[in-house]
Structure formats: structure tokens, C-alpha cells
Scaffold this motif. Structure first.
Motif, short mmCIF file in Angstrom:
data_model
loop_
_atom_site.label_atom_id
_atom_site.label_comp_id
_atom_site.label_asym_id
_atom_site.label_seq_id
_atom_site.Cartn_x
_atom_site.Cartn_y
_atom_site.Cartn_z
N TYR A 52 1.03 -1.63 -0.14
CA TYR A 52 -0.16 0.14 0.21
C TYR A 52 0.75 1.54 0.02
O TYR A 52 2.27 0.99 0.83
N GLY A 86 -1.41 -4.55 6.30
CA GLY A 86 -1.35 -3.06 6.83
C GLY A 86 -1.61 -2.59 7.85
O GLY A 86 -2.09 -2.50 8.79
N GLN A 131 -1.96 2.06 9.19
CA GLN A 131 -1.32 3.60 9.10
C GLN A 131 -2.50 4.35 10.66
O GLN A 131 -3.57 3.82 11.12
N TRP A 179 -6.54 1.94 1.83
CA TRP A 179 -7.75 1.00 1.50
C TRP A 179 -8.76 0.89 1.90
O TRP A 179 -8.89 1.97 3.03
#
Length: 443
Positions: free
Chosen positions: A107, A164, A166, A291
Motif C-alpha cells: 500500500y 497494513g 496507518q 485501503w
């Protein structure tokens, strides 16, 4: 520990994946620290901080799917939540539209985090309330508002190797200002990622001016008028429209983007050529996670280009069925516009109505996106480029599809938030033939 580091989150997610005996397993951690302050009648009423972390585990045995959640992270708790998800999956009926979890991918990060917002203190929240209340008290006006700031993180992993992580921040502020007799009302709202750009003293002045100027509103006959919708007023209608950009709804004849006789309107001219909507996770003013809720990578994707439908949104199942590429569901909508302010649009208007805010919007007809709702908190009659006098609020019946074919001019896009449903950049817009159907006594 409501904000985990990437290493902490990865350790927990790896444990969960290893514990599962299912055909596939996806685990997601979401955590946040939310601070808030609320004020009404020129006094602070509540203030606080809420923090939480949740773990959601979804497993699949063939086409049977189960999900369980927990907010405890000991080894025994992780084992329990995995076991529960697997028990539920074995009890569930087969899902005929099951699609496997996303494959491992990389990503591209988006700039969703602001240190200034994450560092907001109770003293800073109190100062926002003071800066909102004090000038209202001084002018015999009454303020009621809410400030909420949030720092959060999302981390997910699955048994196919996808991962992922974040962090993000956001700040929302709204304030309604009323005259002491309740006959005038003004309103202002701000949605920001970086709180250092927030200027409550200047924002409250907007709401105060509108409150004072909107008292003693005059009745105006309902009908079709040229209107200037401020960005927050326009976004309330436009956000509804994007509920119907789903390809399946269009293909099955359940959308304004369905064609008579079958098929959809992809590539067709549906709006004024000045209308362009883009979904862009890396937009500088409106970044969102790269995402979607299923971990599918988002892309920079035009939805409408120069009035033509450029893309529709495909669920994984419908994309597979139709032989289309799957992309992540958009997290934002960015509409193109010009460089003019709302005040500029007013100055260039011979006759019309300025609408500060639309609310209580409800669907009338999904296939035309005909909506009904009310104006509030500052509605004014424009004559020769000036706000001549306040007018009583209206109920409107209007479709954003028709609205976006009646564009006279567009202003500068502004960041707005539709109740957490969608982050948007929307310009003020001057529109022809906007339909007001009746008067409202509310201010």
C-alpha cells in the motif's frame, strides 16, 4: 494503549492468524483516542476523552463465514475470540456471494496524520469553547457547539500475507449561534486533519453575523429560484447521490445510473460538463487510508469527468461476476470547482437566495435521487449582489442530478464531512431553478 505502534499491532495480528485453523483468517485492530467539549447556552456542559481498541476476527471455512470481536489482548483472550469466530462460521449458512480475502499487496501510504491534532489538550479544547462563547456573550447572542478531535490507527493482516498499518487524525467543530429572542440563527462548521489551521475566533464571527442578520425573516413565496448553496449545504445532497454509484444497483435497474432496457450509463453525459468528481486517497487537502474496509487497495479514480460517468463502484462479488477489476471503495470525494468565495458568488448574483445549511434530508425517489429537506441557520434574499434581507426557511424537493445540470457558477472547494459517512471537498455553487416547495417556521 489506544494507539498501538506498528510493531505492537503486527505482533497481535500474527498471533491471531497463527491460532486459526480456518481456510482463511483476517484480523483487524482499530484504536482511537477521542477528545471532546460541548457547550450550550453560553456555558460548557460536558467534556471528556474516550479511548478504545477493538480486534475483529473474520474466518471462513469454504463459503461459511464467522466474525467475532474483543477488546482484550492477552493470549487467552486472543484464543477465545478466534475460537468464537470459528464456531460461528461452522454454524453459518454458505454465502453464495463469498469472495476470498485480499491477496498480499503493498500500500502506498497517505498523509493522514497530524501531530498537532494528536497533541490537542483539554486546555486547548477549553480555549476553543471560550473563543466561541465570549464574543457571543458580549453581543447578547447565545452559542451552542461541539468540538471533537481524534487520533486513531488501523492495522489488519490475513492468512494470505496481507498487512497494513496507518495512523490518522481528524477534528470536527460546529457552532450554532442564536439571537437572545431565538428569532435569528447562524451556523459554522469546520472539518480538518491538521488542527493548527483552525481559527475559532474568525469562524465564530461568521455564525454571529448570520445570527444577527437572520432575525425578523420575511416570507418569500415558494417556487423555483436561483440559489447559492454554501459547501456544507451542497454536500448534504451530493453525499446521497454517491450511494447510487454502485455498479450492481445500476446494472440491475435500481439506480439513476440504470439505462432503460438494461445496462448502465457508464461513459454517458449525465451532468453539466463542469462537473468532475475524483476519489483520491492521496489528495493533499483530504487524504484517507490507502485501503478500504476489506483491505482492498484504493486508487486515484475519476467517478465523473466533465459531466460523464467515468467509473462505477464494484463490490468484489459483482466485479468477479461481471469480469471487472476490483478496486477499493473510495474514502473521499473531491469535486472540482473554481477560485471564487461564496461572497464572490453573491456579489455576482442579480437575484437569488443564499442557503447556509441543509438538514433533515430524506429520500423521496431513489431512481431519480429526488430528495426533500429543509434550509436552516441563515437563509437570505440576494438582490443586485447584496444580501437584502433574511427570508423564512424553506422545504425543498430537489435532485442533485438535476441540480448539477443547472450550474451557473462554482466556487472554491472546501473540506466538509457528512456526519462521518464520507470526507468531501465541495465548492459553493450557484444553481438555477432550485425547487422550494413550502415555508418552514423553524429558524
Amino acid at each position: 494503549m489506544s494507539i498501538m505502534t506498528e510493531a505492537e499491532a503486527k505482533t497481535i495480528l500474527a498471533k491471531v492468524i497463527k491460532l486459526s485453523t480456518a481456510d482463511e483468517c483476517t484480523a483487524q485492530l482499530t484504536g482511537s483516542i477521542e477528545g471532546n467539549i460541548r457547550f450550550a447556552l453560553n456555558n460548557v456542559s460536558t467534556s471528556g476523552v474516550v479511548s478504545n481498541i477493538d480486534l475483529a476476527v473474520t474466518v471462513a471455512f469454504g463459503r461459511r463465514v464467522g466474525t467475532a470481536t474483543i477488546n482484550e489482548f492477552s493470549d487467552s483472550a486472543l484464543a477465545r475470540v478466534v475460537k468464537r469466530a470459528e464456531e460461528l462460521a461452522k454454524l453459518a449458512p454458505e454465502n453464495p456471494e463469498f469472495v476470498p480475502a485480499v491477496e498480499a499487496t503493498t500500500y502506498k501510504p497517505s498523509d493522514t496524520f497530524s501531530a498537532a491534532t494528536a497533541a490537542i489538550t483539554p486546555d486547548q479544547r477549553a480555549e476553543v469553547a471560550r473563543a466561541s462563547i465570549a464574543p457571543c456573550r458580549a453581543q447578547n447572542l447565545v452559542a451552542a457547539g461541539f468540538l471533537q478531535d481524534e487520533q486513531s490507527f488501523v492495522a489488519f493482516a490475513n492468512s494470505k500475507g496481507a498487512f497494513g498499518y496507518q495512523r490518522a487524525t481528524q477534528m470536527d467543530y460546529t457552532c450554532t449561534v442564536r439571537t437572545a429572542d431565538g428569532k435569528g440563527s447562524g451556523w459554522v462548521a469546520r472539518n480538518l486533519q491538521d488542527s493548527s489551521a483552525f481559527k475559532p475566533a474568525s469562524d465564530i464571527e461568521i455564525a454571529m453575523r448570520k445570527a444577527s442578520a437572520s432575525a425578523e425573516a420575511q416570507a418569500l413565496e415558494p417556487g423555483k429560484y436561483t440559489v447559492i448553496l454554501e459547501p456544507n449545504a451542497a454536500s448534504g445532497l451530493i453525499s446521497f447521490m454517491f450511494n447510487y454509484f454502485d455498479a450492481r444497483q445500476a446494472d440491475e435497474g435500481r439506480s439513476f445510473l440504470s439505462k432503460k432496457g438494461g445496462g448502465n450509463k457508464l461513459g454517458e453525459q449525465v451532468f453539466d460538463p463542469r462537473v468532475t468528481f475524483m476519489a483520491d486517497p492521496w489528495d493533499k487537502e483530504l487524504p484517507v487510508f490507502p485501503w478500504d474496509e476489506q483491505g482492498r487497495p484504493r486508487e486515484r479514480m475519476p467517478l465523473v469527468e466533465n459531466g460523464k460517468i467515468a467509473n462505477l463502484l464494484y463490490s468484489p462479488y459483482w466485479a468477479q461476476k461481471q469480469g471487472k477489476k476490483v478496486t477499493g471503495r473510495p474514502g473521499n470525494i473531491v469535486m472540482s470547482g473554481g477560485t471564487k468565495s461564496t461572497a464572490d458568488l453573491v456579489r455576482e448574483t442579480e437575484r437569488g437566495i443564499l442557503v447556509t445549511r441543509t438538514w433533515y434530508i430524506r429520500m423521496v425517489d431513489p431512481q431519480t435521487v429526488l430528495l426533500t429537506g429543509l434550509t436552516r441557520d441563515g437563509t437570505f434574499y440576494i438582490e443586485n449582489g447584496q444580501l437584502k434581507h433574511p427570508v423564512k426557511n424553506f422545504r425543498f424537493n430537489e435532485s442533485p442530478v438535476i441540480m448539477l445540470n443547472n450550474i451557473d457558477d462554482l466556487g472554491r472547494p472546501v473540506r466538509v464531512s457528512e456526519g462521518g459517512r464520507m470526507q468531501m471537498m465541495i465548492p459553493a455553487m450557484r444553481l438555477r431553478d432550485f425547487t422550494f416547495t413550502s415555508l418552514s417556521d423553524a429558524v
